[in-house]
Design a protein around this motif. Structure first.
Motif, PDB file in Angstrom:
ATOM      1  N   PHE A   1       1.462  -9.527 -10.872  1.00 22.45           N
ATOM      2  CA  PHE A   1       0.273  -9.745 -10.049  1.00 22.45           C
ATOM      3  C   PHE A   1      -0.227 -11.185 -10.225  1.00 22.45           C
ATOM      4  O   PHE A   1      -0.877 -11.492 -11.217  1.00 22.45           O
TER       5      PHE A   1
ATOM      6  N   PRO B   1      -5.365  -6.730  -5.985  1.00 30.44           N
ATOM      7  CA  PRO B   1      -4.506  -5.720  -6.597  1.00 30.44           C
ATOM      8  C   PRO B   1      -3.362  -5.253  -5.701  1.00 30.44           C
ATOM      9  O   PRO B   1      -2.469  -4.554  -6.170  1.00 30.44           O
ATOM     10  N   TRP B   2      -3.380  -5.632  -4.445  1.00 31.30           N
ATOM     11  CA  TRP B   2      -2.322  -5.267  -3.499  1.00 31.30           C
ATOM     12  C   TRP B   2      -1.198  -6.313  -3.457  1.00 31.30           C
ATOM     13  O   TRP B   2      -0.151  -6.068  -2.883  1.00 31.30           O
TER      14      TRP B   2
ATOM     15  N   TYR C   1       0.871  -1.179   0.000  1.00 30.57           N
ATOM     16  CA  TYR C   1       0.000   0.000   0.000  1.00 30.57           C
ATOM     17  C   TYR C   1       0.902   1.220   0.000  1.00 30.57           C
ATOM     18  O   TYR C   1       2.140   1.095   0.062  1.00 30.57           O
TER      19      TYR C   1
ATOM     20  N   TYR D   1      -8.345  -0.144  -3.950  1.00 30.09           N
ATOM     21  CA  TYR D   1      -7.369   0.008  -5.031  1.00 30.09           C
ATOM     22  C   TYR D   1      -8.037   0.332  -6.368  1.00 30.09           C
ATOM     23  O   TYR D   1      -7.345   0.535  -7.362  1.00 30.09           O
ATOM     24  N   GLN D   2      -9.353   0.359  -6.378  1.00 28.19           N
ATOM     25  CA  GLN D   2     -10.078   0.656  -7.606  1.00 28.19           C
ATOM     26  C   GLN D   2     -10.265   2.148  -7.787  1.00 28.19           C
ATOM     27  O   GLN D   2      -9.825   2.946  -6.961  1.00 28.19           O
TER      28      GLN D   2
ATOM     29  N   GLN E   1       0.629  -0.979 -12.093  1.00 29.91           N
ATOM     30  CA  GLN E   1       0.289  -1.569 -13.382  1.00 29.91           C
ATOM     31  C   GLN E   1       1.297  -1.176 -14.451  1.00 29.91           C
ATOM     32  O   GLN E   1       1.634  -1.964 -15.337  1.00 29.91           O
TER      33      GLN E   1
ATOM     34  N   PRO F   1     -10.567  -5.014  -2.406  1.00 32.48           N
ATOM     35  CA  PRO F   1     -10.385  -4.532  -3.780  1.00 32.48           C
ATOM     36  C   PRO F   1     -10.808  -3.096  -4.021  1.00 32.48           C
ATOM     37  O   PRO F   1     -10.133  -2.356  -4.750  1.00 32.48           O
TER      38      PRO F   1
ATOM     39  N   ALA G   1      -6.034   3.997  -5.388  1.00 32.68           N
ATOM     40  CA  ALA G   1      -6.099   3.892  -6.853  1.00 32.68           C
ATOM     41  C   ALA G   1      -4.831   4.417  -7.533  1.00 32.68           C
ATOM     42  O   ALA G   1      -4.354   3.805  -8.499  1.00 32.68           O
TER      43      ALA G   1
ATOM     44  N   ASP H   1      -4.214 -11.266 -10.544  1.00 30.89           N
ATOM     45  CA  ASP H   1      -4.621 -10.083 -11.307  1.00 30.89           C
ATOM     46  C   ASP H   1      -6.106 -10.075 -11.617  1.00 30.89           C
ATOM     47  O   ASP H   1      -6.690  -9.015 -11.859  1.00 30.89           O
TER      48      ASP H   1
ATOM     49  N   SER I   1      -2.270   1.671  -7.409  1.00 34.47           N
ATOM     50  CA  SER I   1      -2.639   0.584  -8.304  1.00 34.47           C
ATOM     51  C   SER I   1      -2.281   0.927  -9.744  1.00 34.47           C
ATOM     52  O   SER I   1      -1.696   0.104 -10.463  1.00 34.47           O
ATOM     53  N   SER I   2      -2.585   2.141 -10.155  1.00 38.48           N
ATOM     54  CA  SER I   2      -2.262   2.576 -11.520  1.00 38.48           C
ATOM     55  C   SER I   2      -0.758   2.598 -11.746  1.00 38.48           C
ATOM     56  O   SER I   2      -0.271   2.179 -12.804  1.00 38.48           O
TER      57      SER I   2
END
Length: 235
Positions: free
Chosen positions: A167, A180-181, A125, A143-144, A157, A140, A150, A170, A153-154
């Motif tokens: 991931f 996503p973490w 995080y 992280y969205q 990626q 989730p 977020a 994923d 997360s971006s």
């Protein structure tokens, strides 16, 4: 990608896979450890994030068999809630023992089969994206798009792969939920995955006091195919 040549596993690989040794670890704090061969890659990832304004922290690194067993038994025995894909508590009184096993494994690994035993899988995080009193849930939505994490997360990626991370969860593939973490250091994870032994796993479970032991061992191949091997392997 971060230079990962000569990144190899040394020591007793089965004990490492099962979470029964700490020989492969580097301790970042008294209670937080990661694989010693992942340290440079993690530091490079963290430094790159910092340059882009993100302070990456590890919520969970290495986890022993006994720690995973404690988590598992608390859930199986209804001492802590089991969450479904909508983050709602599951009514285990309506489930068969094997259905309880499957409900747990949506978010929690079987002791002896947790990737956190390996030390090269971590939950991350960014503390500078959270309010001071925020209690991280590792759900989730955080992280969205509308969640506080977020931006991390971006960033992951785009940048995780260049440092050797990917991931494993994923997306939901019918087994473990999307996480996503959770990032994994491919050069080590690939080696561990190749050495997973269901015989060794069952032996470790037989010797433990795991709740649901009989139904787990009776269904170990189905469990493995659905929850252990059923992951993303592409970086």
């Amino acid at each position: 990608m971060t230079n990962v040549t000569n990144v190899a596993i040394s020591g007793d690989i089965q004990s490492q896979l099962l979470g029964q040794t700490t020989e492969h670890l580097h301790y970042l704090t008294d209670t937080l450890a990661i694989h010693k061969e992942m340290l440079n890659a993690y530091q490079a990832l963290s430094d790159a994030a910092k340059r882009d304004g993100l302070s990456i922290k590890i919520a969970s690194g290495y986890r022993s068999f006994e720690r995973q067993l404690h988590i598992w038994n608390n859930k199986f025995l209804a001492k802590t809630p089991i969450l479904d894909k909508h983050n709602k508590a599951v009514d285990t009184a309506k489930l068969t023992p094997y259905q309880i096993v499957q409900a747990i494994m949506l978010y929690s690994a079987l002791p002896g089969a947790s990737r956190h035993h390996w030390g090269c899988d971590i939950d991350v995080y960014a503390d500078n994206l959270l309010d001071n009193n925020y209690q991280l849930k590792l759900e989730p939505w955080e992280y969205q798009e509308q969640g506080p994490l977020a931006p991390l997360s971006s960033w992951l990626q785009v940048n995780a792969n260049s440092h050797g991370f990917y991931f494993p969860y994923d997306s939901y593939r019918g087994g473990v939920a999307a996480e996503p973490w959770h990032i994994s250091f491919m050069p080590l994870a690939k080696q561990y995955q190749q050495h997973i032994s269901l015989t060794q796993l069952c032996a470790s479970l037989e010797d433990s006091n795991i709740a649901g032991k009989e139904v787990i061992i009776d269904n170990i191949e189905d469990i493995a195919n659905k929850y252990i091997f059923n992951v993303n392997t592409v970086i």
